[in-house]
Design a protein around this motif. Structure first.
Motif, PDB file in Angstrom:
ATOM      1  N   GLY A 202      33.786   8.534  19.370  1.00 38.82           N
ATOM      2  CA  GLY A 202      33.966   8.159  20.762  1.00 38.82           C
ATOM      3  C   GLY A 202      34.583   6.801  20.940  1.00 38.82           C
ATOM      4  O   GLY A 202      35.120   6.196  20.006  1.00 38.82           O
ATOM      5  N   ILE A 203      34.497   6.317  22.169  1.00 39.26           N
ATOM      6  CA  ILE A 203      35.066   5.028  22.557  1.00 39.26           C
ATOM      7  C   ILE A 203      33.941   4.145  23.068  1.00 39.26           C
ATOM      8  O   ILE A 203      33.140   4.574  23.907  1.00 39.26           O
ATOM      9  N   LEU A 204      33.879   2.930  22.571  1.00 39.60           N
ATOM     10  CA  LEU A 204      32.883   1.962  23.013  1.00 39.60           C
ATOM     11  C   LEU A 204      33.527   1.005  24.010  1.00 39.60           C
ATOM     12  O   LEU A 204      34.620   0.505  23.771  1.00 39.60           O
ATOM     13  N   GLY A 205      32.840   0.797  25.124  1.00 39.46           N
ATOM     14  CA  GLY A 205      33.352  -0.107  26.139  1.00 39.46           C
ATOM     15  C   GLY A 205      33.782   0.582  27.414  1.00 39.46           C
ATOM     16  O   GLY A 205      34.471  -0.014  28.256  1.00 39.46           O
ATOM     17  N   LEU A 206      33.352   1.829  27.597  1.00 37.76           N
ATOM     18  CA  LEU A 206      33.706   2.589  28.803  1.00 37.76           C
ATOM     19  C   LEU A 206      32.771   2.304  29.967  1.00 37.76           C
ATOM     20  O   LEU A 206      32.982   2.822  31.065  1.00 37.76           O
ATOM     21  N   GLY A 207      31.724   1.522  29.694  1.00 36.70           N
ATOM     22  CA  GLY A 207      30.685   1.287  30.689  1.00 36.70           C
ATOM     23  C   GLY A 207      29.389   1.959  30.314  1.00 36.70           C
ATOM     24  O   GLY A 207      28.413   1.930  31.082  1.00 36.70           O
ATOM     25  N   ARG A 213      25.521   5.440  23.372  1.00 37.86           N
ATOM     26  CA  ARG A 213      26.166   5.347  22.056  1.00 37.86           C
ATOM     27  C   ARG A 213      25.316   6.042  20.994  1.00 37.86           C
ATOM     28  O   ARG A 213      25.846   6.745  20.127  1.00 37.86           O
ATOM     29  N   ILE A 214      24.024   5.831  21.064  1.00 43.73           N
ATOM     30  CA  ILE A 214      23.123   6.468  20.098  1.00 43.73           C
ATOM     31  C   ILE A 214      23.104   7.985  20.299  1.00 43.73           C
ATOM     32  O   ILE A 214      23.122   8.758  19.332  1.00 43.73           O
ATOM     33  N   ASP A 215      23.088   8.431  21.550  1.00 44.85           N
ATOM     34  CA  ASP A 215      23.114   9.877  21.811  1.00 44.85           C
ATOM     35  C   ASP A 215      24.411  10.502  21.294  1.00 44.85           C
ATOM     36  O   ASP A 215      24.409  11.635  20.786  1.00 44.85           O
ATOM     37  N   LEU A 216      25.536   9.785  21.419  1.00 40.31           N
ATOM     38  CA  LEU A 216      26.797  10.265  20.847  1.00 40.31           C
ATOM     39  C   LEU A 216      26.660  10.465  19.342  1.00 40.31           C
ATOM     40  O   LEU A 216      27.043  11.514  18.797  1.00 40.31           O
ATOM     41  N   CYS A 255      26.944  -1.763  16.659  1.00 39.19           N
ATOM     42  CA  CYS A 255      27.075  -0.319  16.856  1.00 39.19           C
ATOM     43  C   CYS A 255      27.380   0.399  15.546  1.00 39.19           C
ATOM     44  O   CYS A 255      26.771   1.425  15.227  1.00 39.19           O
ATOM     45  N   VAL A 256      28.313  -0.148  14.771  1.00 37.83           N
ATOM     46  CA  VAL A 256      28.670   0.465  13.494  1.00 37.83           C
ATOM     47  C   VAL A 256      27.455   0.531  12.574  1.00 37.83           C
ATOM     48  O   VAL A 256      27.211   1.543  11.899  1.00 37.83           O
ATOM     49  N   ALA A 257      26.682  -0.538  12.533  1.00 33.49           N
ATOM     50  CA  ALA A 257      25.505  -0.575  11.660  1.00 33.49           C
ATOM     51  C   ALA A 257      24.485   0.491  12.062  1.00 33.49           C
ATOM     52  O   ALA A 257      23.942   1.201  11.202  1.00 33.49           O
ATOM     53  N   VAL A 258      24.230   0.633  13.344  1.00 26.92           N
ATOM     54  CA  VAL A 258      23.281   1.657  13.800  1.00 26.92           C
ATOM     55  C   VAL A 258      23.819   3.053  13.475  1.00 26.92           C
ATOM     56  O   VAL A 258      23.074   3.937  13.037  1.00 26.92           O
ATOM     57  N   PHE A 259      25.130   3.246  13.651  1.00 25.62           N
ATOM     58  CA  PHE A 259      25.723   4.543  13.313  1.00 25.62           C
ATOM     59  C   PHE A 259      25.542   4.858  11.831  1.00 25.62           C
ATOM     60  O   PHE A 259      25.322   6.011  11.452  1.00 25.62           O
ATOM     61  N   ARG A 260      25.647   3.837  10.971  1.00 21.64           N
ATOM     62  CA  ARG A 260      25.461   4.083   9.541  1.00 21.64           C
ATOM     63  C   ARG A 260      24.040   4.545   9.245  1.00 21.64           C
ATOM     64  O   ARG A 260      23.832   5.438   8.415  1.00 21.64           O
TER      65      ARG A 260
END
Length: 322
Positions: A202-207, A213-216, A255-260
């Motif tokens: 996805g895209i981060l910064g859309l509001g 972000r976590i649900d994505l 965000c990247v760290a949580v995604f990992r």
């Protein structure tokens, strides 16, 4: 033991983080979070780094109203290019150039809601030609196709389908109204049934919120994606998001760290907007990211292959895909 260390051990022992655990993790001290995410990356993925390029295979006048997109016909932007599918010769030439420079994947991206059957046939011909003349892997991003179309593309030589979810199911209607989240999910499931691997992020910064972000990421995990693209919004003048604030490097790293933590074995791929970061994403590559789109994006400039290769060598990565 801190929460970061506790959850790191859970992941390294084969456990999966819950939504509540990921939300709590996202509030932890950044340096500790980055270090733990990178340790998970090393232990679950090694030093492999997946580098891909994208080509704008069909440009402009898209019927969809995605609020971030320069190619949408709903907005007036500086993206004046409009052209139909690129000819096979041009796609093969681009694939050869990238293959020669050591790029692992070549992704053909087309504007519009979906390609028609006749356009899919033309792309199958182009993919067969690329596979005859190069060793590069071919990825496709052709919109909301069905399983039968994906099977034809796989038979032609495509190996991976890209279809970004963009955000959470909750927030997606704020981003686009001309197609639904459910259509995207069905597209990805159809591609998987056809035997193709999945690239979806996805895209981060859309509001959106951190919860979105976590649900994505959780949705991507449930789909079994092999590659999670992380785009940072590049606010395009003329689009509804032109005044959105770009993410800072610290926000991107968090965000990247949580995604990992959530997808310990996926290729987490820095994509559009990476050039907005002063370090071109280097801190994110020390926070769990292990893949990138190199070269130019669809409508914006990117980072050269040579610059990226020098950075990856300095960071100790080895080019190699799954």
């Amino acid at each position: 033991m801190s929460l970061v260390l506790e959850l790191k051990e859970k992941v390294l022992n084969g456990g999966e983080l819950s939504r509540s655990e990921a939300l709590a993790l996202s509030q932890e001290p950044l340096e500790e979070l980055m270090q733990a995410a990178d340790e998970i990356r090393v232990k679950r993925c090694g030093s492999a780094f997946d580098l891909c390029t994208i080509v704008n295979g069909k440009c402009g006048r898209c019927s969809e109203d995605c609020k971030y997109c320069a190619q949408s016909s709903h907005y007036s932007t500086a993206c004046a290019k409009v052209y139909p599918l690129l000819p096979t010769e041009e796609l093969v030439s681009g694939a050869k150039s990238n293959d020669a420079r050591g790029v692992l994947r070549y992704s053909i991206v087309t504007s519009g809601k979906r390609l028609s059957d006749s356009e899919v046939d033309r792309m199958c011909d182009s993919i067969r030609a690329i596979k005859r003349e190069t060793s590069i892997a071919v990825c496709i991003s052709f919109g909301l196709l069905n399983e039968a179309q994906f099977r034809r593309l796989k038979e032609a030589g495509a190996t991976r389908v890209h279809c970004n979810l963009e955000s959470s199911a909750r927030y997606f209607p704020e981003v686009c109204t001309t197609h639904t989240y459910e259509e995207k999910l069905e597209t990805l499931k159809a591609a998987k049934r056809a035997g193709l691997s999945l690239c979806s992020g996805g895209i981060l910064g859309l509001g959106e919120t951190m919860e979105d972000r976590i649900d994505l990421a959780l949705t991507a995990r449930n789909l079994g994606v092999a590659s999670l693209p992380v785009n940072l919004l590049n606010p395009i003048p003329g689009t509804p998001y032109e005044h959105n604030r770009p993410l800072t490097s610290e926000e991107a790293c968090r965000c990247v760290a949580v995604f990992r933590f959530l997808l310990p074995e996926a290729f987490i791929r820095l994509a559009g907007g990476r050039g907005l970061l002063k370090d071109k994403g280097e801190a994110c590559f020390r926070s769990g990211a292990n893949a990138a789109i190199t070269g130019d994006m669809l409508t914006t400039a990117g980072i050269s292959v040579e610059t990226d290769q020098e950075l990856l060598e300095r960071l100790g990565y080895q080019l190699g895909a799954d």
